[in-house]
Design a protein around this motif. Structure first.
Motif, PDB file in Angstrom:
ATOM      1  N   ALA A  42       0.842  -1.213   0.000  1.00  0.00           N
ATOM      2  CA  ALA A  42       0.000   0.000   0.000  1.00  0.00           C
ATOM      3  C   ALA A  42       0.868   1.250   0.000  1.00  0.00           C
ATOM      4  CB  ALA A  42      -0.929  -0.015   1.213  1.00  0.00           C
ATOM      5  N   ALA A  43       1.911   1.253   0.818  1.00  0.00           N
ATOM      6  CA  ALA A  43       2.792   2.419   0.900  1.00  0.00           C
ATOM      7  C   ALA A  43       3.503   2.675  -0.424  1.00  0.00           C
ATOM      8  CB  ALA A  43       3.809   2.221   2.029  1.00  0.00           C
ATOM      9  N   MET A  44       4.014   1.632  -1.047  1.00  0.00           N
ATOM     10  CA  MET A  44       4.755   1.810  -2.301  1.00  0.00           C
ATOM     11  C   MET A  44       3.817   2.226  -3.444  1.00  0.00           C
ATOM     12  SD  MET A  44       7.753   1.515  -1.225  1.00  0.00           S
ATOM     13  CE  MET A  44       8.584   1.678  -2.789  1.00  0.00           C
ATOM     14  N   LYS A  45       2.612   1.684  -3.497  1.00  0.00           N
ATOM     15  CA  LYS A  45       1.648   2.110  -4.525  1.00  0.00           C
ATOM     16  C   LYS A  45       1.308   3.583  -4.355  1.00  0.00           C
ATOM     17  CE  LYS A  45      -0.419  -2.294  -5.669  1.00  0.00           C
ATOM     18  NZ  LYS A  45      -1.550  -3.204  -5.550  1.00  0.00           N
ATOM     19  N   HIS A  46       1.128   3.996  -3.118  1.00  0.00           N
ATOM     20  CA  HIS A  46       0.844   5.408  -2.859  1.00  0.00           C
ATOM     21  C   HIS A  46       2.022   6.276  -3.302  1.00  0.00           C
ATOM     22  CE1 HIS A  46      -0.714   8.974  -0.865  1.00  0.00           C
ATOM     23  NE2 HIS A  46       0.486   9.132  -0.335  1.00  0.00           N
ATOM     24  N   ALA A  47       3.232   5.876  -2.954  1.00  0.00           N
ATOM     25  CA  ALA A  47       4.428   6.640  -3.332  1.00  0.00           C
ATOM     26  C   ALA A  47       4.555   6.742  -4.850  1.00  0.00           C
ATOM     27  CB  ALA A  47       5.680   5.992  -2.738  1.00  0.00           C
ATOM     28  N   GLU A  48       4.287   5.659  -5.542  1.00  0.00           N
ATOM     29  CA  GLU A  48       4.397   5.657  -7.006  1.00  0.00           C
ATOM     30  C   GLU A  48       3.364   6.566  -7.655  1.00  0.00           C
ATOM     31  OE1 GLU A  48       4.194   1.444  -7.689  1.00  0.00           O
ATOM     32  OE2 GLU A  48       6.316   1.175  -7.152  1.00  0.00           O
ATOM     33  N   ALA A  49       2.250   6.823  -6.980  1.00  0.00           N
ATOM     34  CA  ALA A  49       1.204   7.690  -7.515  1.00  0.00           C
ATOM     35  C   ALA A  49       1.496   9.177  -7.293  1.00  0.00           C
ATOM     36  CB  ALA A  49      -0.147   7.324  -6.893  1.00  0.00           C
ATOM     37  N   GLN A  50       2.521   9.490  -6.516  1.00  0.00           N
ATOM     38  CA  GLN A  50       2.878  10.881  -6.234  1.00  0.00           C
ATOM     39  C   GLN A  50       3.854  11.386  -7.302  1.00  0.00           C
ATOM     40  OE1 GLN A  50       0.943  12.095  -3.721  1.00  0.00           O
ATOM     41  NE2 GLN A  50       0.291   9.955  -3.755  1.00  0.00           N
ATOM     42  N   ASP A  51       4.079  12.664  -7.290  1.00  0.00           N
ATOM     43  CA  ASP A  51       5.010  13.279  -8.240  1.00  0.00           C
ATOM     44  C   ASP A  51       6.406  13.394  -7.609  1.00  0.00           C
ATOM     45  OD1 ASP A  51       5.798  14.468 -10.608  1.00  0.00           O
ATOM     46  OD2 ASP A  51       5.254  16.484  -9.946  1.00  0.00           O
ATOM     47  N   TRP A  52       6.893  12.260  -7.114  1.00  0.00           N
ATOM     48  CA  TRP A  52       8.191  12.220  -6.459  1.00  0.00           C
ATOM     49  C   TRP A  52       9.201  11.539  -7.363  1.00  0.00           C
ATOM     50  CZ3 TRP A  52       5.482   9.721  -1.729  1.00  0.00           C
ATOM     51  CH2 TRP A  52       4.879  10.704  -0.948  1.00  0.00           C
ATOM     52  N   GLN A  53      10.443  11.912  -7.214  1.00  0.00           N
ATOM     53  CA  GLN A  53      11.523  11.272  -7.972  1.00  0.00           C
ATOM     54  C   GLN A  53      11.926   9.940  -7.348  1.00  0.00           C
ATOM     55  OE1 GLN A  53      12.778  12.634 -10.890  1.00  0.00           O
ATOM     56  NE2 GLN A  53      10.995  13.939 -10.553  1.00  0.00           N
ATOM     57  N   SER A  54      11.792   9.853  -6.009  1.00  0.00           N
ATOM     58  CA  SER A  54      12.249   8.658  -5.301  1.00  0.00           C
ATOM     59  C   SER A  54      11.556   8.557  -3.951  1.00  0.00           C
ATOM     60  CB  SER A  54      13.769   8.706  -5.093  1.00  0.00           C
ATOM     61  OG  SER A  54      14.122   9.805  -4.268  1.00  0.00           O
ATOM     62  N   ILE A  55      11.790   7.435  -3.314  1.00  0.00           N
ATOM     63  CA  ILE A  55      11.362   7.234  -1.934  1.00  0.00           C
ATOM     64  C   ILE A  55      12.581   6.741  -1.170  1.00  0.00           C
ATOM     65  CG2 ILE A  55      10.505   4.899  -2.410  1.00  0.00           C
ATOM     66  CD1 ILE A  55       8.330   5.519  -0.220  1.00  0.00           C
ATOM     67  N   TYR A  56      12.740   7.216   0.058  1.00  0.00           N
ATOM     68  CA  TYR A  56      13.884   6.798   0.853  1.00  0.00           C
ATOM     69  C   TYR A  56      13.429   6.407   2.252  1.00  0.00           C
ATOM     70  CZ  TYR A  56      13.910  11.327   3.292  1.00  0.00           C
ATOM     71  OH  TYR A  56      13.585  12.413   4.058  1.00  0.00           O
ATOM     72  N   LEU A  57      14.307   5.764   2.970  1.00  0.00           N
ATOM     73  CA  LEU A  57      14.058   5.406   4.353  1.00  0.00           C
ATOM     74  C   LEU A  57      15.355   5.536   5.128  1.00  0.00           C
ATOM     75  CD1 LEU A  57      15.252   2.295   5.101  1.00  0.00           C
ATOM     76  CD2 LEU A  57      13.499   1.718   3.433  1.00  0.00           C
ATOM     77  N   GLU A  58      15.216   5.667   6.417  1.00  0.00           N
ATOM     78  CA  GLU A  58      16.365   5.733   7.314  1.00  0.00           C
ATOM     79  C   GLU A  58      16.216   4.622   8.342  1.00  0.00           C
ATOM     80  OE1 GLU A  58      16.057   9.717   8.796  1.00  0.00           O
ATOM     81  OE2 GLU A  58      16.989  10.561   6.988  1.00  0.00           O
ATOM     82  N   THR A  59      17.304   3.934   8.629  1.00  0.00           N
ATOM     83  CA  THR A  59      17.284   2.831   9.568  1.00  0.00           C
ATOM     84  C   THR A  59      18.654   2.719  10.216  1.00  0.00           C
ATOM     85  OG1 THR A  59      16.622   0.504   9.844  1.00  0.00           O
ATOM     86  CG2 THR A  59      17.845   1.058   7.825  1.00  0.00           C
ATOM     87  N   THR A  60      18.826   1.691  11.011  1.00  0.00           N
ATOM     88  CA  THR A  60      20.119   1.420  11.622  1.00  0.00           C
ATOM     89  C   THR A  60      20.507  -0.017  11.315  1.00  0.00           C
ATOM     90  OG1 THR A  60      19.126   0.726  13.725  1.00  0.00           O
ATOM     91  CG2 THR A  60      19.697   3.045  13.505  1.00  0.00           C
ATOM     92  N   ASP A  61      21.773  -0.324  11.500  1.00  0.00           N
ATOM     93  CA  ASP A  61      22.215  -1.692  11.242  1.00  0.00           C
ATOM     94  C   ASP A  61      21.685  -2.627  12.334  1.00  0.00           C
ATOM     95  OD1 ASP A  61      23.788  -0.836  13.339  1.00  0.00           O
ATOM     96  OD2 ASP A  61      25.656  -1.525  12.473  1.00  0.00           O
ATOM     97  N   GLY A  62      21.762  -3.913  12.064  1.00  0.00           N
ATOM     98  CA  GLY A  62      21.343  -4.917  13.028  1.00  0.00           C
ATOM     99  C   GLY A  62      19.925  -5.407  12.855  1.00  0.00           C
TER     100      GLY A  62
END
Length: 162
Positions: free
Chosen positions: A105-125
């Motif tokens: 659902a999140a990725m379909k929504h992102a693809e429907a926007q006028d964005w160049q990319s989608i990113y995320l922030e996380t940590t190792d482990g």
């Protein structure tokens, strides 16, 4: 037999605390000081800062099962990119396909926007999460040691073109 669940994407009173509580429940097995009170304060701050209801391109999805919230994922509008945020499931619901539905659902929504990319922030482990993000096409673009909510740690930023 898999229990039935449904996903909602409307913002409701109490959703900030629902997201914080999901992170408490979802990460408590990870243990240590990494996911304690400082982590939950960090989650609360980032959810409040995002102000989902005030940004039409931002959205959150909650998975609910038997009247209980068991998972969430969100996309926050960051101008020319979207940010995938707060992807978490309760431990007892992992492996039931709920996370895949939330991320779909999140990725379909992102693809429907006028964005160049989608990113995320996380940590190792967080190996299971990393494997999932890589399967979705995210690639690490930043990996560096930096201060995190619990002190120093390995910060990762991943991005996927849309």
């Amino acid at each position: 037999m898999t229990k039935a669940f449904h996903i909602r994407s409307d913002w409701r009173e109490g959703d900030v605390e629902r997201i914080v509580d999901l992170h408490r429940r979802g990460y408590e097995q990870e243990g240590g000081h990494h996911y304690g009170a400082d982590f939950l304060d960090h989650v609360r701050h980032t959810v409040e800062e995002a102000d989902i209801p005030s940004h039409p391109a931002s959205r959150v999805w909650f998975a609910e099962m038997d009247g209980e919230t068991v998972g969430c994922a969100a996309v926050v509008d960051r101008g020319d990119a979207g940010q995938l945020r707060w992807v978490v499931l309760t431990p007892e619901t992992r492996g039931l396909g709920i996370g895949g539905k939330l991320l779909d659902a999140a990725m379909k929504h992102a693809e429907a926007q006028d964005w160049q990319s989608i990113y995320l922030e996380t940590t190792d482990g967080l190996e299971a999460s990393m494997a999932l993000y890589k399967r979705l096409g995210f690639e690490i673009e930043v990996a560096e040691d930096r201060p995190l909510w619990h002190g120093g740690g390995r910060f990762l930023q991943m991005r996927r073109p849309l």
